[in-house]
Design a protein around this motif. Structure first.
Motif, PDB file in Angstrom:
ATOM      1  N   GLY A 269       0.820  -1.207   0.000  1.00  0.00           N
ATOM      2  CA  GLY A 269       0.000   0.000   0.000  1.00  0.00           C
ATOM      3  C   GLY A 269       0.852   1.254   0.000  1.00  0.00           C
ATOM      4  O   GLY A 269       0.739   2.077   0.915  1.00  0.00           O
ATOM      5  N   PRO A 270       1.712   1.446  -1.027  1.00  0.00           N
ATOM      6  CA  PRO A 270       2.629   2.586  -0.987  1.00  0.00           C
ATOM      7  C   PRO A 270       1.982   3.898  -1.402  1.00  0.00           C
ATOM      8  O   PRO A 270       0.993   3.921  -2.137  1.00  0.00           O
ATOM      9  CB  PRO A 270       3.704   2.178  -2.002  1.00  0.00           C
ATOM     10  N   GLY A 271       2.575   4.983  -0.940  1.00  0.00           N
ATOM     11  CA  GLY A 271       2.232   6.324  -1.402  1.00  0.00           C
ATOM     12  C   GLY A 271       3.535   7.031  -1.700  1.00  0.00           C
ATOM     13  O   GLY A 271       4.311   7.304  -0.786  1.00  0.00           O
ATOM     14  N   THR A 272       3.795   7.323  -2.971  1.00  0.00           N
ATOM     15  CA  THR A 272       5.107   7.824  -3.356  1.00  0.00           C
ATOM     16  C   THR A 272       5.001   8.907  -4.426  1.00  0.00           C
ATOM     17  O   THR A 272       3.962   9.109  -5.046  1.00  0.00           O
ATOM     18  CB  THR A 272       5.986   6.688  -3.907  1.00  0.00           C
ATOM     19  N   ARG A 273       6.139   9.552  -4.661  1.00  0.00           N
ATOM     20  CA  ARG A 273       6.263  10.561  -5.713  1.00  0.00           C
ATOM     21  C   ARG A 273       7.667  10.439  -6.316  1.00  0.00           C
ATOM     22  O   ARG A 273       8.640  10.190  -5.607  1.00  0.00           O
ATOM     23  CB  ARG A 273       6.045  11.940  -5.102  1.00  0.00           C
ATOM     24  N   GLU A 274       7.761  10.613  -7.633  1.00  0.00           N
ATOM     25  CA  GLU A 274       9.024  10.681  -8.372  1.00  0.00           C
ATOM     26  C   GLU A 274       9.849   9.390  -8.320  1.00  0.00           C
ATOM     27  O   GLU A 274      11.059   9.425  -8.541  1.00  0.00           O
ATOM     28  CB  GLU A 274       9.891  11.851  -7.860  1.00  0.00           C
TER      29      GLU A 274
ATOM     30  N   PRO B 279       0.613  -6.568   2.723  1.00  0.00           N
ATOM     31  CA  PRO B 279      -0.333  -5.801   1.914  1.00  0.00           C
ATOM     32  C   PRO B 279      -0.774  -4.506   2.588  1.00  0.00           C
ATOM     33  O   PRO B 279      -1.313  -3.619   1.923  1.00  0.00           O
ATOM     34  CB  PRO B 279      -1.520  -6.765   1.758  1.00  0.00           C
ATOM     35  N   PHE B 280      -0.568  -4.410   3.897  1.00  0.00           N
ATOM     36  CA  PHE B 280      -1.046  -3.253   4.650  1.00  0.00           C
ATOM     37  C   PHE B 280       0.008  -2.149   4.762  1.00  0.00           C
ATOM     38  O   PHE B 280      -0.286  -1.051   5.211  1.00  0.00           O
ATOM     39  CB  PHE B 280      -1.466  -3.688   6.057  1.00  0.00           C
ATOM     40  N   ASP B 281       1.248  -2.447   4.391  1.00  0.00           N
ATOM     41  CA  ASP B 281       2.339  -1.489   4.506  1.00  0.00           C
ATOM     42  C   ASP B 281       2.679  -0.894   3.145  1.00  0.00           C
ATOM     43  O   ASP B 281       2.339  -1.449   2.104  1.00  0.00           O
ATOM     44  CB  ASP B 281       3.589  -2.184   5.067  1.00  0.00           C
ATOM     45  N   GLY B 282       3.395   0.210   3.170  1.00  0.00           N
ATOM     46  CA  GLY B 282       3.858   0.827   1.935  1.00  0.00           C
ATOM     47  C   GLY B 282       5.363   0.870   1.857  1.00  0.00           C
ATOM     48  O   GLY B 282       5.922   1.791   1.257  1.00  0.00           O
ATOM     49  N   ASP B 283       6.031  -0.093   2.445  1.00  0.00           N
ATOM     50  CA  ASP B 283       7.482  -0.070   2.662  1.00  0.00           C
ATOM     51  C   ASP B 283       8.242   0.431   1.440  1.00  0.00           C
ATOM     52  O   ASP B 283       8.277  -0.218   0.390  1.00  0.00           O
ATOM     53  CB  ASP B 283       7.970  -1.460   3.044  1.00  0.00           C
ATOM     54  N   THR B 284       8.886   1.573   1.605  1.00  0.00           N
ATOM     55  CA  THR B 284       9.630   2.228   0.529  1.00  0.00           C
ATOM     56  C   THR B 284      10.953   2.748   1.076  1.00  0.00           C
ATOM     57  O   THR B 284      10.975   3.427   2.104  1.00  0.00           O
ATOM     58  CB  THR B 284       8.840   3.405  -0.062  1.00  0.00           C
TER      59      THR B 284
ATOM     60  N   PRO C 273      -4.510  -3.701  15.061  1.00  0.00           N
ATOM     61  CA  PRO C 273      -4.418  -2.282  14.755  1.00  0.00           C
ATOM     62  C   PRO C 273      -5.464  -1.791  13.781  1.00  0.00           C
ATOM     63  O   PRO C 273      -5.403  -0.651  13.337  1.00  0.00           O
ATOM     64  CB  PRO C 273      -3.015  -2.176  14.142  1.00  0.00           C
ATOM     65  N   GLY C 274      -6.437  -2.626  13.423  1.00  0.00           N
ATOM     66  CA  GLY C 274      -7.426  -2.186  12.453  1.00  0.00           C
ATOM     67  C   GLY C 274      -6.793  -2.040  11.084  1.00  0.00           C
ATOM     68  O   GLY C 274      -6.944  -1.018  10.427  1.00  0.00           O
ATOM     69  N   SER C 275      -6.090  -3.079  10.669  1.00  0.00           N
ATOM     70  CA  SER C 275      -5.295  -3.005   9.455  1.00  0.00           C
ATOM     71  C   SER C 275      -6.160  -2.752   8.234  1.00  0.00           C
ATOM     72  O   SER C 275      -7.243  -3.296   8.081  1.00  0.00           O
ATOM     73  CB  SER C 275      -4.527  -4.298   9.253  1.00  0.00           C
ATOM     74  N   ALA C 276      -5.632  -1.931   7.350  1.00  0.00           N
ATOM     75  CA  ALA C 276      -6.228  -1.687   6.044  1.00  0.00           C
ATOM     76  C   ALA C 276      -5.090  -1.347   5.105  1.00  0.00           C
ATOM     77  O   ALA C 276      -4.078  -0.784   5.528  1.00  0.00           O
ATOM     78  CB  ALA C 276      -7.229  -0.538   6.113  1.00  0.00           C
ATOM     79  N   PRO C 277      -5.208  -1.696   3.828  1.00  0.00           N
ATOM     80  CA  PRO C 277      -4.118  -1.384   2.909  1.00  0.00           C
ATOM     81  C   PRO C 277      -3.758   0.094   2.961  1.00  0.00           C
ATOM     82  O   PRO C 277      -4.627   0.961   2.883  1.00  0.00           O
ATOM     83  CB  PRO C 277      -4.691  -1.784   1.547  1.00  0.00           C
ATOM     84  N   GLY C 278      -2.459   0.372   3.088  1.00  0.00           N
ATOM     85  CA  GLY C 278      -1.991   1.749   3.128  1.00  0.00           C
ATOM     86  C   GLY C 278      -2.106   2.408   4.479  1.00  0.00           C
ATOM     87  O   GLY C 278      -1.804   3.597   4.614  1.00  0.00           O
TER      88      GLY C 278
END
Length: 388
Positions: free
Chosen positions: A61-66, A304-309, A259-264
């Protein structure tokens, strides 16, 4: 550039840099700013000169730019700054603010004479939103652009840990997360370092005690100096109900916390850096190898719940750093850098959680829970559940 030479290598013992942080790598500055009301913040890694860069994304569930701008097959392959931010996708505007401020300073690509310069500012975000967020955001929207400008102005060689910058609102499983850093001089004059905002759904501690999964990589007492007892420590089991429970709240009366996991809704994001002169492709490999540090320090990682970047920066070309040589020797030295980078990432995760401070009504801080657990252990009680 200084070449890496094998003479004396047998007597050299790797050691943390003077600051045990990312700014042990020449050419990098770090600034932090946060909003206590919103429990969120921004960390800016400023490259004093453009740094060769790469990135690797392993979370679901990543959130990224560039990110694509750094791909070795593409044109740029370098960064003027990297931004780590809270706020989930709402926090990506932090990188816009940094890019605009750097352009005003004359930093960035000169596309054509007289045109505004275009800084390359990759970014990754973590999820730290909650009921406290909406009121703090206000009519002007999320605070992250303003925080980013403040973090950019504050950028220096200092090393801040815990509930600061992008780690301000982080949660690591069932514990308070935070911003951590670590460095290692792996050969004379060859530095590698990491900076991580630890907000994973997984646990950073072994079941049943305050022992970090990263404990084998600790240097000195940099995150508490607690080694696990000589007992088997099995991995956390998967519950029969199929729900992923993030942290082992090893001292919580109610046991593991969902923790109430959800993607991202979670993630660990960070930067590894070296003063060795690398290509963009080698930076990407460095970032890929460094991801192993998340797996060493967090169980489970890359869910699937993390955005590890992770981003990788090489300041060697700009600072006259060590040259890795060529051929097989170069590949072997890159492998050594990647292994050390993974160790630094694992240490940075633990150092960030170790230094974090709890918020009222939020998850407990590692220090307070560990103190309580160890106090009970002296009384012959393994956990509060044993007292009931």
């Amino acid at each position: 550039m200084t070449a890496i030479r094998p003479d004396g290598a047998a007597s050299w013992r790797p050691r943390p840099g003077p600051l045990n942080g990312l700014t042990d790598v020449p050419g990098l500055l770090v600034g932090n700013a946060h909003c206590d009301a919103a429990r969120t913040g921004v960390t800016v890694i400023l490259c004093e000169s453009p740094a060769v860069a790469g990135a690797d994304v392993r979370g679901g569930g990543p959130g990224t730019r560039e990110i694509e701008a750094l791909a070795p097959e593409n044109l740029v392959g370098a960064a003027d700054a990297v931004v780590l931010s809270g706020g989930s996708a709402l926090g990506l505007g932090a990188a816009d603010a940094v890019a605009a401020a750097l352009s005003a300073r004359g930093r960035g690509l000169e596309v054509a004479p007289g045109h505004p310069r275009v800084p390359i500012v990759p970014a990754a975000i973590l999820y730290d939103l909650g009921p406290h967020s909406a009121a703090a955001f206000g009519a002007d929207g999320p605070p992250h652009p303003a925080l980013a400008r403040a973090a950019l102005e504050a950028a220096d060689r200092g090393v801040a840990l815990g509930s600061v910058g992008a780690g301000r609102g982080a949660v690591a499983g069932a514990l308070k997360g935070g911003l951590g850093a670590a460095s290692l001089e792996i050969a004379p004059g060859v530095m590698v370092a990491a900076l991580v905002a630890a907000n994973p759904v997984g646990s950073v501690c072994m079941p049943g005690g305050p022992w970090f999964w990263a404990w084998p990589f600790e240097i000195g007492d940099e995150f508490g100096g607690l080694a696990p007892p000589d007992l088997p420590c099995p991995p956390a089991p998967i519950p029969e109900d199929g729900k992923l429970r993030g942290g082992w709240a090893f001292d919580a009366p109610d046991g593991p916390v969902d923790p109430g996991s959800a993607p991202g809704a979670n993630t660990a994001v960070g930067v590894v850096a070296t003063n060795a002169a690398l290509t963009a492709a080698e930076c990407r490999r460095l970032a890929m190898m460094a991801q192993d540090g998340l797996a060493r320090a967090i169980r489970p990682a890359h869910t699937p719940f993390d955005g590890d970047t992770l981003f990788a920066l090489s300041s060697g070309a700009a600072t006259g750093g060590p040259d890795l040589g060529s051929g097989h020797a170069r590949a072997a030295r890159l492998a050594a850098l990647g292994s050390a980078a993974a160790d630094c990432v694992a240490r940075a995760v633990a150092r960030g959680v170790h230094a974090a401070a709890a918020d009222p009504g939020g998850p407990p801080a590692w220090r307070e829970v560990a103190k309580n657990h160890l106090g009970r252990a002296k009384q012959g009680l393994a956990s509060p559940r044993d007292a009931s």
